[in-house]
Design a protein around this motif. Structure first.
Motif, PDB file in Angstrom:
ATOM      1  N   LEU A  78       0.826  -1.198   0.000  1.00  0.00           N
ATOM      2  CA  LEU A  78       0.000   0.000   0.000  1.00  0.00           C
ATOM      3  C   LEU A  78       0.864   1.253   0.000  1.00  0.00           C
ATOM      4  N   LEU A  85      -0.955   3.656  -4.877  1.00  0.00           N
ATOM      5  CA  LEU A  85      -2.383   3.783  -4.639  1.00  0.00           C
ATOM      6  C   LEU A  85      -2.862   5.073  -5.258  1.00  0.00           C
ATOM      7  N   SER A  88      -7.136   7.546  -2.892  1.00  0.00           N
ATOM      8  CA  SER A  88      -7.733   7.077  -1.646  1.00  0.00           C
ATOM      9  C   SER A  88      -6.703   6.528  -0.665  1.00  0.00           C
ATOM     10  N   LYS A  89      -5.427   6.771  -0.912  1.00  0.00           N
ATOM     11  CA  LYS A  89      -4.360   6.234  -0.059  1.00  0.00           C
ATOM     12  C   LYS A  89      -4.554   6.620   1.403  1.00  0.00           C
ATOM     13  N   ILE A  92      -7.518   4.874   3.114  1.00  0.00           N
ATOM     14  CA  ILE A  92      -7.298   3.467   3.463  1.00  0.00           C
ATOM     15  C   ILE A  92      -6.355   3.345   4.649  1.00  0.00           C
ATOM     16  N   ASN A 177       1.160  -4.989   5.970  1.00  0.00           N
ATOM     17  CA  ASN A 177       0.750  -5.384   4.627  1.00  0.00           C
ATOM     18  C   ASN A 177       1.805  -6.369   4.150  1.00  0.00           C
ATOM     19  N   THR A 238     -12.590  -4.875   2.562  1.00  0.00           N
ATOM     20  CA  THR A 238     -11.991  -5.179   1.253  1.00  0.00           C
ATOM     21  C   THR A 238     -11.373  -3.924   0.665  1.00  0.00           C
ATOM     22  N   ILE A 239     -10.238  -4.084  -0.001  1.00  0.00           N
ATOM     23  CA  ILE A 239      -9.618  -3.005  -0.763  1.00  0.00           C
ATOM     24  C   ILE A 239      -9.663  -3.420  -2.231  1.00  0.00           C
ATOM     25  N   PHE A 243      -8.171   0.432  -6.472  1.00  0.00           N
ATOM     26  CA  PHE A 243      -7.518   1.409  -5.604  1.00  0.00           C
ATOM     27  C   PHE A 243      -6.013   1.454  -5.857  1.00  0.00           C
ATOM     28  N   ASP A 251      -8.104  -8.459  -5.734  1.00  0.00           N
ATOM     29  CA  ASP A 251      -8.491  -7.525  -4.683  1.00  0.00           C
ATOM     30  C   ASP A 251      -7.731  -7.877  -3.416  1.00  0.00           C
TER      31      ASP A 251
END
Length: 336
Positions: A78, A85, A88-89, A92, A177, A238-239, A243, A251
Motif C-alpha cells: 500500500l 495507490l 484514496s491512499k 485506506i 501489509n 476489502t480493498i 484502488f 483484490d
C-alpha cells in the motif's frame, strides 16, 4: 532481441501480470535510450551505467526482492511506491489505523514498512513501533524518516529468519501489509510468537482472507483451521483492485487474528495430533472425509461409525466440519 528479452524477463517475474499490463516496452526504451544502455563503450561519459544496471533499476522499481521463490515479485504494498495507490491512499491508511484498535500504550510490529507511509501514522499514536524490512534499498529512506523518533526501531532482515523475541515484548500487536506469496509462512511465524503477540492486523489477498476467516464452505482449508486452533479471525474490509495503480489482478483484504488467552483448543488436543488428522482430512478436497481419513490406516466402516457418533454425514467434506467437531472426532479415534 533486447526488446523481446526485457519482455520475457519482466513478464516471467510479474505477479500475475503480463508485461503489457504494467509497462509499455517502447516507453521504457524512450526513457532509457539504447545508446545509453550501450554506454560501456569507450566514448561513454558515464562508465557506471550498463544494461545490467538498467534492468536492475526497472525491476527494483516494480518489484521488491525476496529470498523466497522468485527473486523479484511485485509486492502489493500500500505504501511501497509513491502513486501506487490512487487518491484514496490516506483514506485506506486511516481506516487501517481505525480498525486496528491501537492506543498510546500499544507496541506494534510492522512487517514490510516499505517507504513508511503507515509507519508515519503509527509512530505518532503508539508507545513503540518495531519494523522488519528485508529490502536494503529502503533502509536509508526509513532511517532518514524515523531515526529521530525514540519509539521507533528498524530491524533489517527477513522476517521469517529474524528472532522476533529480541525485539518485541509481550502484548505486541502486528499491523502489516505482508507479501502475498509468503502469506502462510508469515502467519505461521506470527503464530510461533503468539505468547508475545496478542493480535495481528494484516493485509492479504482477498481470496486468502476469505479462506482464513471462513466459517463454513469450500473456502475453508488447513490454513483456516490452523488459525482457528490458535485464535479468532475476522474479515474487516476489502480493498478493491481499482484502488491500486497499476491495477493488479486481485483484490485485497484487511483481516484480524486475535489469539486466545486460554489456549482453549490446545488444552483439548495437542498440536501434533490435531494437525495430523486435519492434514489427512484435507489431503484431497474433492473427496469426502471418509475417503481421506483412510490414509491414516482406518477402515471405511470404522470411520463411518465414528462420524455417525458425532452426527456428521459420511458423505461430508472436511471443509464443512467445524473445529469442535474435528476435535470430537479425533478424540474418539484416539480413544479419549
Amino acid at each position: 532481441a533486447i526488446n523481446r528479452r526485457w519482455r520475457w524477463i519482466l513478464g516471467k517475474y510479474s505477479y500475475g501480470h503480463h508485461l503489457d499490463e504494467v509497462l509499455n516496452v517502447d516507453d521504457l526504451f524512450k526513457k532509457y535510450p539504447f545508446s545509453e544502455i550501450r554506454c560501456d563503450e569507450e566514448n561513454c561519459t558515464d562508465k557506471s551505467f550498463s544494461l545490467k544496471q538498467c534492468l536492475k533499476g526497472v525491476l527494483k522499481f516494480f518489484y521488491t526482492p525476496f529470498r523466497h521463490g522468485i527473486s523479484y515479485k511485485m509486492r502489493q504494498q500500500l505504501w511501497d511506491l509513491d502513486g501506487h495507490l490512487k487518491d484514496s491512499k490516506d483514506e485506506i491508511l486511516n481506516k487501517i489505523i481505525e480498525v486496528s484498535n491501537i492506543n498510546e500504550n500499544d507496541e506494534i510490529l510492522e512487517i514490510g514498512p516499505g517507504q513508511g507511509a503507515l509507519t508515519s501514522l503509527l509512530v505518532e499514536r503508539v508507545r513503540k513501533v518495531t519494523c522488519v524490512e528485508i529490502d536494503k534499498d529502503l533502509e536509508n529512506t526509513l532511517r532518514k524518516k524515523f531515526s529521530c523518533k525514540e519509539n521507533y526501531t528498524l530491524v533489517m532482515g527477513d522476517v521469517l529468519e529474524v528472532d522476533l523475541r529480541k525485539y518485541i515484548n509481550q502484548g505486541t500487536k502486528v499491523v502489516a501489509n505482508i507479501p502475498y506469496y509468503i502469506t502462510s509462512p508469515i502467519i505461521n511465524k506470527i503464530i510461533e510468537n503468539k505468547d508475545l503477540i496478542d493480535e495481528a492486523y494484516i493485509m492479504v489477498q482477498k481470496e486468502v482472507g476469505e479462506r482464513i476467516c471462513a466459517k463454513s464452505g469450500k473456502e475453508r482449508g488447513i490454513l483456516t483451521l490452523a488459525v482457528e486452533y490458535y485464535g479468532e479471525a475476522e474479515y474487516l474490509f476489502t480493498i478493491p483492485r481499482e484502488f491500486f495503480n497499476p491495477i493488479p489482478n486481485v483484490d485485497s483484504a484487511f483481516i484480524s487474528i486475535k489469539f486466545y488467552k486460554d489456549d482453549r483448543y490446545k488444552n483439548k488436543i495437542s498440536e501434533d495430533l490435531f494437525f495430523k488428522y486435519v492434514k489427512a482430512a484435507f489431503s484431497n478436497k474433492r473427496k469426502n472425509i471418509v475417503n481421506n481419513l483412510v490414509s491414516l490406516g482406518y477402515s471405511k466402516d470404522k470411520i463411518k461409525e465414528i462420524l455417525n457418533q458425532i452426527e456428521v454425514s459420511e458423505n461430508e467434506r472436511a471443509e464443512n466440519i467445524s473445529i469442535d467437531k474435528f476435535i470430537e472426532l479425533i478424540n474418539i479415534f484416539e480413544g479419549r
